[in-house]
Write an enzyme that holds these catalytic residues in place. Structure first.
Site, PDB file in Angstrom:
ATOM      1  N   CYS A 105      88.728 -26.689 -61.109  1.00 25.17           N
ATOM      2  CA  CYS A 105      88.062 -25.863 -60.131  1.00 25.17           C
ATOM      3  C   CYS A 105      88.367 -24.218 -60.447  1.00 25.17           C
ATOM      4  O   CYS A 105      87.890 -23.467 -59.750  1.00 25.17           O
ATOM      5  CB  CYS A 105      88.674 -26.228 -58.797  1.00 25.17           C
ATOM      6  N   HIS A 126      88.251 -20.327 -53.755  1.00 23.11           N
ATOM      7  CA  HIS A 126      87.600 -21.817 -54.524  1.00 23.11           C
ATOM      8  C   HIS A 126      87.484 -22.537 -53.059  1.00 23.11           C
ATOM      9  O   HIS A 126      88.447 -22.546 -52.047  1.00 23.11           O
ATOM     10  CB  HIS A 126      88.698 -22.446 -55.386  1.00 23.11           C
ATOM     11  N   ASN A 143      83.753 -29.633 -51.741  1.00 23.58           N
ATOM     12  CA  ASN A 143      84.410 -28.798 -52.980  1.00 23.58           C
ATOM     13  C   ASN A 143      83.284 -29.336 -54.223  1.00 23.58           C
ATOM     14  O   ASN A 143      83.345 -30.219 -54.590  1.00 23.58           O
ATOM     15  CB  ASN A 143      85.707 -29.626 -53.109  1.00 23.58           C
TER      16      ASN A 143
END
Length: 329
Positions: free
Chosen positions: A123, A256, A286
């Site tokens: 990520c 993020h 996500n």
């Protein structure tokens, strides 16, 4: 440009791509119920902030999403693929073991000769890739870089594990970085701590034509949360200090998009209201390395990001990896 002029990189175009299949929480609840897994829209929203996500259709590859996002970014920059002399793709879901997804994207875009490679920091991958591209432009190794975050994380989800399968979605985002005498990327910082590999992983490998290990995402959510908020704050404070800036100078925070509680926690530490945080988590879930460039593109196209704005990017990922970048639009 004088040979003695300092070199900087600036974002001159952004783009994104989402698969057409939108999966709401209720769609996911119904799918999980058929497998005997109980959850609810309220449970997902309360714990994550996610209301929907997009899943790639069978046969759609990470490179397909990456190419669409890249073309949109190049169009926004008024550039052609042939203008790109560096291509980096951040992804944890490559099309294949090798060649790299970046090389596949390069071929689909018709770019010849420019270096192309993948960055794997889960990520935090886009912040890592942006840092590398900025360094290469500052060193004079590149003039125009295409930096892409692209994922099809739905392929790594165990739909018997409600703690992880409700979190992730698919998508891609891209930025074009161009050489400039005016600072754009003001500071970056990236880190890793391999002692924490076990808290977020997809521990599988290919051997002898078989998949060995567990080919789905595994996550210790509480451990990730405990690490994330503090590390994100440290990284953000560090890039601000490097550039001689303070929290008061931040116009926008683009973190993020992992969990709304983490985002709220990092905003509080930076003394920012949530009105200054770009949130796309509710609509995208996500999307791992794609989440920050997706959010940048959304905020650019809806007019929130304006020329002269100061923006902090920050991310954490499996590894454990983390980093931040300070930009001036």
């Amino acid at each position: 440009m004088s040979q003695f002029s300092p070199l900087f990189s600036r974002i001159v175009g952004t783009g994104s791509a989402l698969p057409p299949q939108r999966i709401t929480n209720q769609d996911l609840v119904d799918r999980l119920a058929a497998r005997g897994v109980e959850t609810s829209d309220a449970w997902i929203v309360e714990r994550t902030g996610i209301r929907a996500r997009h899943f790639a259709e069978t046969g759609a590859a990470t490179s397909d999403l990456a190419v669409e996002a890249a073309r949109n970014a190049l169009n926004a920059a008024g550039l052609a693929p042939q203008d790109v002399d560096l291509l980096i793709v951040a992804t944890s879901t490559p099309d294949m073991l090798f060649p790299s997804t970046a090389c596949i994207v390069q071929g689909k875009l018709g770019i010849v000769g420019a270096p192309a490679f993948d960055v794997q920091a889960v990520c935090a991958g886009f912040v890592y890739a942006l840092t590398v591209a900025d360094a290469m432009i500052r060193s004079g190794s590149a003039k125009t870089a295409l930096v892409i975050g692209a994922e099809v994380f739905s392929r790594l989800l165990d739909f018997d594990d409600r703690a992880t399968c409700v979190l992730f979605g698919d998508g891609a985002g891209a930025v074009v970085l161009a050489r400039s005498t005016e600072p754009g990327i003001l500071a970056t910082e990236i880190h890793a701590d391999g002692r924490h590999t076990h808290i977020l992983q997809a521990p599988a490998q290919l051997s002898g034509g078989r998949v060995l290990g567990h080919p789905f995402v595994r996550m210790d959510g509480q451990a990730v949360f405990r690490l994330a908020v503090g590390l994100l704050d440290e990284a953000a404070q560090s890039v601000l200090a490097k550039a001689g800036q303070t929290c008061k100078d931040i116009d926008w925070l683009i973190p993020h998009q992992a969990n709304l509680r983490i985002m709220q926690g990092t905003a509080r530490k930076l003394h920012l209201s949530m009105e200054k945080v770009v949130v796309t988590l509710d609509a995208h879930g996500n999307t791992s390395a794609a989440s920050i460039p997706l959010a940048i593109d959304v905020a650019m196209r809806d007019g929130r990001l304006q020329k002269g704005h100061t923006v902090v990017l920050e991310a954490v990922g499996g590894g454990f990896t983390w980093g931040a970048a300070l930009l001036r639009i």
